[in-house]
Write an enzyme that holds these catalytic residues in place. Structure first.
Site, PDB file in Angstrom:
ATOM      1  N   ALA A  38      11.516   3.356  -7.613  1.00  0.00           N
ATOM      2  CA  ALA A  38      10.490   3.659  -6.680  1.00  0.00           C
ATOM      3  C   ALA A  38      11.316   4.854  -5.841  1.00  0.00           C
ATOM      4  O   ALA A  38      10.887   5.834  -5.299  1.00  0.00           O
ATOM      5  CB  ALA A  38      10.172   2.698  -5.815  1.00  0.00           C
TER       6      ALA A  38
ATOM      7  N   ASP B 129       6.805  53.520 -13.872  1.00  0.00           N
ATOM      8  CA  ASP B 129       6.867  52.571 -12.937  1.00  0.00           C
ATOM      9  C   ASP B 129       7.621  51.211 -13.316  1.00  0.00           C
ATOM     10  O   ASP B 129       7.982  50.782 -12.507  1.00  0.00           O
ATOM     11  CB  ASP B 129       5.443  52.172 -12.246  1.00  0.00           C
ATOM     12  CG  ASP B 129       4.819  53.356 -11.521  1.00  0.00           C
ATOM     13  OD1 ASP B 129       5.559  54.036 -11.048  1.00  0.00           O
ATOM     14  OD2 ASP B 129       3.724  53.304 -11.439  1.00  0.00           O
TER      15      ASP B 129
ATOM     16  N   ASP C 282       1.401  51.449 -11.706  1.00  0.00           N
ATOM     17  CA  ASP C 282       0.485  51.356 -12.913  1.00  0.00           C
ATOM     18  C   ASP C 282       0.882  52.236 -14.186  1.00  0.00           C
ATOM     19  O   ASP C 282       0.449  52.187 -15.060  1.00  0.00           O
ATOM     20  CB  ASP C 282      -0.822  51.969 -12.400  1.00  0.00           C
ATOM     21  CG  ASP C 282      -0.865  53.425 -11.792  1.00  0.00           C
ATOM     22  OD1 ASP C 282       0.092  54.138 -12.016  1.00  0.00           O
ATOM     23  OD2 ASP C 282      -1.841  53.718 -11.407  1.00  0.00           O
TER      24      ASP C 282
ATOM     25  N   ASP D  86       0.988  52.076  -3.922  1.00  0.00           N
ATOM     26  CA  ASP D  86       0.554  53.259  -4.274  1.00  0.00           C
ATOM     27  C   ASP D  86      -0.791  53.626  -3.496  1.00  0.00           C
ATOM     28  O   ASP D  86      -1.296  52.692  -3.156  1.00  0.00           O
ATOM     29  CB  ASP D  86       0.115  53.478  -5.461  1.00  0.00           C
ATOM     30  CG  ASP D  86       1.373  53.300  -6.650  1.00  0.00           C
ATOM     31  OD1 ASP D  86       2.241  53.948  -6.383  1.00  0.00           O
ATOM     32  OD2 ASP D  86       1.358  52.831  -7.551  1.00  0.00           O
TER      33      ASP D  86
ATOM     34  N   ASN E 171       5.724   2.753  -5.923  1.00  0.00           N
ATOM     35  CA  ASN E 171       6.113   3.814  -6.697  1.00  0.00           C
ATOM     36  C   ASN E 171       5.103   4.747  -7.252  1.00  0.00           C
ATOM     37  O   ASN E 171       5.011   6.125  -7.149  1.00  0.00           O
ATOM     38  CB  ASN E 171       7.185   3.551  -7.774  1.00  0.00           C
ATOM     39  CG  ASN E 171       7.528   4.953  -8.738  1.00  0.00           C
ATOM     40  OD1 ASN E 171       8.280   5.706  -8.183  1.00  0.00           O
ATOM     41  ND2 ASN E 171       7.061   4.826  -9.852  1.00  0.00           N
TER      42      ASN E 171
ATOM     43  N   ASP F 271       4.292   8.708  -6.225  1.00  0.00           N
ATOM     44  CA  ASP F 271       4.249   9.819  -7.204  1.00  0.00           C
ATOM     45  C   ASP F 271       2.915  10.196  -7.763  1.00  0.00           C
ATOM     46  O   ASP F 271       2.718  11.084  -8.249  1.00  0.00           O
ATOM     47  CB  ASP F 271       5.103   9.465  -8.348  1.00  0.00           C
ATOM     48  CG  ASP F 271       6.623   9.617  -8.380  1.00  0.00           C
ATOM     49  OD1 ASP F 271       6.952  10.212  -7.243  1.00  0.00           O
ATOM     50  OD2 ASP F 271       7.411   9.134  -9.181  1.00  0.00           O
TER      51      ASP F 271
ATOM     52  N   GLU G 260      11.935  11.061  -9.180  1.00  0.00           N
ATOM     53  CA  GLU G 260      11.952  11.970 -10.349  1.00  0.00           C
ATOM     54  C   GLU G 260      10.704  12.571 -10.730  1.00  0.00           C
ATOM     55  O   GLU G 260      10.648  13.785 -11.634  1.00  0.00           O
ATOM     56  CB  GLU G 260      12.220  10.959 -11.528  1.00  0.00           C
ATOM     57  CG  GLU G 260      11.045  10.113 -11.988  1.00  0.00           C
ATOM     58  CD  GLU G 260      10.449   8.813 -10.800  1.00  0.00           C
ATOM     59  OE1 GLU G 260       9.391   8.171 -11.256  1.00  0.00           O
ATOM     60  OE2 GLU G 260      11.699   8.450 -10.272  1.00  0.00           O
TER      61      GLU G 260
END
EC number: 7.2.2.10
Length: 919
Positions: free
Chosen positions: A304, A648, A644, A350, A738, A742, A308
């Site tokens: 708990a 570039d 583009d 641009d 737990n 989670d 993880e």
């Protein structure tokens, strides 16, 4: 080696022959013979029926990736977790000691924990898989006589494919047309120098290796220069790249900085948790408590307390955020960019197509002899007129105007079909102009002998042609491009039908007109024609309007107000660039503009000193972008750069956030970029930054919730053990906590809707840790309240000094309810739950309701009562617990209120002092 093979596919009464041809054999044969073997029509392409028959045999033009391990194996692998194995050992020991109830309870809890972990991991993998499908490769191919834009996976042997600068070759091609073609084959051969390509057959003795096959364009390579056409000879695993692919299965993607920091945080918490748990076991044993019970509780507590799931939930949150960005027309290719977006404090954009619509329309013509013409109509069609002195001009009625239109039409690669442009918008505007005058057929009247393609460095394009009906006459050159470049090649000009020597006085006239058109926000193109490039006759200028995109000005204003600096990079003249920038709110009285030539004259150090004040870079090319990025990064800025073109790509890689255009961007550019704007719209960048900030805030909310729960669980058991209390929670109850920590309630915090005020917050310093002092304080306050409240309930129930199922049930339920209220207050670090809306995050509502329903089942459902060692509680008990546990949310809301009040006072003091200084 396999040369060619054929397979018969039934087709009613007929049968279709399906060929396969190797690149070695195809390179040795003339194009006509290759076409014959492949049963291909090079000019008109295949028809739909042929395509479907060939695909039935060859399959899709893609690679078969080996199937992942089956789900059952992935599920079993969850049991390899050392903590789960310790719990299993605890269950086995319980069986050996004939404590079957405990064994069943532990086993059920293990199955629940493992299932939750498996679902999380599977969801993470699927989310990342979806990301890899967001940018499918595309290509241009000819089918049934029409040029089509299609997915590369649709190609079959015999298809005719058109290549241009920046394209990634979609399949192995035998080239039959090539103009100044150069291809980067480093991905296949390792050779970094681009290979020049031809169409002539290669002698068998000279084409042993791939690099020597100069008439083959290989799948996966990049077109660096020129254009070409080729017929598909190999697709998917039948291509040369297919062999390489088998050896280069994708490596595991590197973790993002945030994931790494979460991993480190998890390891640190694990270290401290194991230390505390070890002490708990030792103290419990010294106090004479049952060693098996202490072992089971300690291992459960480890499960708990050790977060993880932290890195997994971070990955899922990032991936889900990326999928939300797709709906806003932004494709983020790399997860770390989601974190970087919230730190971005400079955007270099641009102009064309990003800040403006990229819907070019010629609105003004200025001839070399001083004649002005106005052009009406918008879009890529024939609707509109060219008007000179109130008269409509059509055909060759006005030679001075028609010569300009002719040059713009012939020196052009664009095609307009059914009001749809295929090509560059600037060239499309010139074709539309010719259509309005009825001169668009001029393109077909000339045969090209040579071509000088446009590049952002030279800023001009030229073609050398002969008239189709007068091929015995001298060749003629047509040129279009930036005025400053085109005028260099001109020695004469046209005036009332006469060719006169170009004087400095006349150049000054053209320069003034170019400046006048530019200051009106028009893109200005110069046109010329003549026998040789150095002996051209200046024909005149055209002014092209490219209106700003809707909403860009508002986006610019919002970003600048939030502390993001915006710089416009364009190849246009200073007058045009400054006019557009001023219209968008980018350019003010204190702003500066710098030309590409001035950038060349400065080193990075010099540029870094002035770049904060520069709002516009004009007459700039992609090579200047690199220096701009380095100068900004030298000042500590986090830079987003748009692009583009092929050139570039290097700048996009160097930028902290490389942004490619989805519609106009080349394949090379898209691959180098971190993010792709599907609609090429600047507003999308703002939406992505907003989403990036929101995602980071959501991760902070999740971290706050999970760490406060982990710390509270550890502290609760530690204090109970040190105070020689009976254990307030058993192993199964700890494992249930737990699952909540989670599981869905925690994950739902990661999909909290983005707070609209987040875009107004200044960019985050990339060096800042996610665990700020303020966040740590809130985590500790929540943990202390949860621990004190839970211990109070346990002490209150334990006053008879005999521990009963009711005591642990009250304590257990108290902790779970605290968790739910803690999750509620964790939804925002600054706003009240009532401000953001109790039900604005439906997933959170469902998760909390599900957790509460689960808790009630644990309390009232007899089979689960036996597993978790609980008993039924009264309504009054539940009301008491709800009242007590809501305190964690109430205190959190009070802290938020105090922080907001303090922030308002600071802003008021700051504004008052600045007003005083002004006075």
């Amino acid at each position: 080696m396999k040369v060619a093979r054929f397979q018969k596919i039934p087709n009613g009464e007929n049968e279709t022959m399906i060929p396969v041809l190797t690149s070695k054999k195809a390179s040795e044969l003339p194009v006509s013979e290759v076409a014959s073997i492949l049963q291909a029509d090079l000019q008109n392409g295949l028809n739909k029926c042929e395509v479907s028959h060939r695909r039935a045999f060859h399959g899709w033009n893609e690679f078969d990736i080996s199937e992942d391990e089956p789900l059952w194996k992935k599920y079993i692998s969850q049991f390899k977790n050392p903590l789960i194995m310790l719990l299993l050992a605890s269950a086995v020991i319980s069986v050996l000691m004939h404590q079957f109830d405990d064994a069943v309870s532990i086993t059920v809890a293990i199955l629940i924990v493992v299932t939750v972990a498996f679902v999380q991991e599977y969801r993470s993998e699927k989310s990342l898989e979806e990301l890899s499908k967001l940018v499918p490769p595309e290509c241009h191919c000819v089918r049934e006589g029409k040029l089509e834009h299609t997915l590369a996976r649709d190609l079959v042997p015999g298809d005719t494919v058109c290549l241009s600068v920046g394209d990634r070759v979609p399949a192995d091609l035998r080239l039959f047309e090539a103009v100044d073609l150069s291809i980067d084959e480093s991905s296949l051969t390792g050779e970094t120098t681009p290979c020049s390509k031809v169409t002539a057959p290669q002698p068998a003795a000279t084409n042993g290796d791939l690099a020597s096959r100069s008439n083959i364009a290989f799948m996966g390579t990049l077109v660096r220069c020129g254009k070409a056409k080729g017929v598909v000879i190999g697709t998917g695993e039948n291509s040369e790249f297919g062999e390489v692919f088998k050896m280069m299965q994708a490596e595991e993607a590197p973790k993002t900085p945030l994931q790494k920091s979460m991993d480190l945080l998890g390891k640190q918490l694990s270290f401290y948790s194991f230390g505390i748990i070890g002490i708990i076991m030792l103290v419990g044993w010294l106090l004479g408590k049952d060693i098996l019970e202490m072992f089971t509780i300690s291992v459960s507590l480890a499960v708990a307390a050790i977060p993880e799931g932290l890195p997994i939930v971070v990955t899922v949150t990032l991936a889900l955020g990326v999928m939300r960005m797709v709906k806003k027309r932004a494709i983020v290719k790399k997860l770390p960019i989601v974190e970087t977006l919230g730190c971005c404090n400079v955007i270099c954009s641009d102009k064309t197509g990003t800040l403006t619509k990229n819907e070019m329309t010629v609105t003004h013509i200025f001839t070399s002899d001083g004649l002005h013409a106005e052009v009406t109509g918008v879009g890529y069609n024939q609707f509109g007129e060219v008007i000179v002195d109130g008269d409509v001009v059509h055909g060759f009625y006005n030679p001075a105007v028609s010569r300009i239109v002719e040059a713009g039409c012939v020196c052009n690669d664009a095609v307009i079909r059914n009001n749809t442009l295929m090509g560059k918008p600037t060239e499309g505007a010139l074709i539309a102009l010719a259509m309005k005058m009825g001169l668009d057929g001029l393109q077909q009247d000339y045969i090209r002998k040579a071509e000088y393609p446009f590049s952002s460095e030279q800023k001009w394009m030229a073609v050398k042609c002969v008239h189709r009906t007068q091929q015995d006459r001298p060749e003629i050159c047509f040129m279009k491009g930036a005025y400053e470049q085109v005028i260099k090649y001109c020695t004469t000009y046209q005036s009332k039908g006469q060719t006169l020597t170009l004087t400095q006085q006349q150049r000054d006239v053209y320069q003034q007109e170019k400046a006048r058109m530019g200051s009106a926000g028009l893109r200005v193109l110069a046109l010329a024609s003549g026998p040789e490039l150095g002996q051209l006759t200046f024909l005149g200028l055209v002014g092209i309007i490219d209106p700003p995109r809707t909403g860009v000005k508002e986006a610019v204003t919002t970003l600048i107000a939030s502390g993001v600096s915006i710089k416009m990079i364009t190849g246009d003249s200073q007058e045009t660039a400054v006019a557009i920038a001023s219209r968008l709110g980018l350019y003010s009285k204190t702003s500066q503009s710098v030309s590409g030539e001035e950038i060349d004259a400065m080193d990075v150090q010099q540029l870094s000193q002035i770049v904060p004040k520069v709002a516009v870079f004009y007459r700039a090319s992609p090579r200047h972008k690199m220096k701009i990025i380095k100068s900004l990064q030298k000042n500590g800025s986090v830079v987003a750069m748009t692009g583009d073109g092929v050139n570039d790509a290097v700048a996009l890689k160097a930028a902290d956030i490389g942004v490619a255009m989805g519609q106009t961007g080349t394949d090379v550019c898209k691959e180098a970029a971190d993010m792709i704007l599907v609609d090429d719209d600047f507003q999308t960048i703002m939406s992505a930054i907003e989403e990036g900030k929101g995602i980071y805030n959501n991760i902070k909310n999740f971290v706050r919730f999970q760490l406060s729960t982990s710390i509270a669980a550890l502290t609760l058991i530690s204090l109970a053990t040190l105070m020689n209390f009976p254990n307030p929670l058993n192993a199964m109850q700890i494992l249930w906590i737990n699952i909540i920590m989670d599981g869905p309630p925690a994950q739902s915090l990661g999909v909290e809707p983005v707070d609209k005020d987040v875009i107004r917050k200044p960019p985050r310093n990339w060096k800042d840790s996610i665990l700020t002092k303020n966040l740590i304080l809130k985590i500790l306050v929540s943990s202390i309240i949860i621990v004190c409240g839970t211990l109070f309930v346990f002490w209150r129930e334990l006053r008879d000094n005999v521990i009963t199922p009711r005591d642990t049930t009250m304590t257990f339920t108290c902790f779970v309810f605290f968790d739910m209220f803690n999750a509620l207050s964790s939804r925002s670090q600054t706003k009240s739950v009532f401000e953001i809306g109790l039900c604005s995050n439906r997933m959170f509502c469902y998760a909390v309701l599900g957790s509460i329903m689960g808790q009630l089942l644990v309390i009232y459902f007899p089979p689960l009562q036996k597993v978790f060692q609980t008993e039924s509680l009264s309504i009054l008990d539940l009301l008491f617990l709800l009242g007590l546990t809501s305190s964690v949310c109430i205190v959190a809301e009070i802290i938020k209120k105090v922080e907001r009040s303090r922030e308002k006072i600071q802003k008021h003091v700051s504004s008052t002092s600045s007003s005083f200084l002004e006075v």
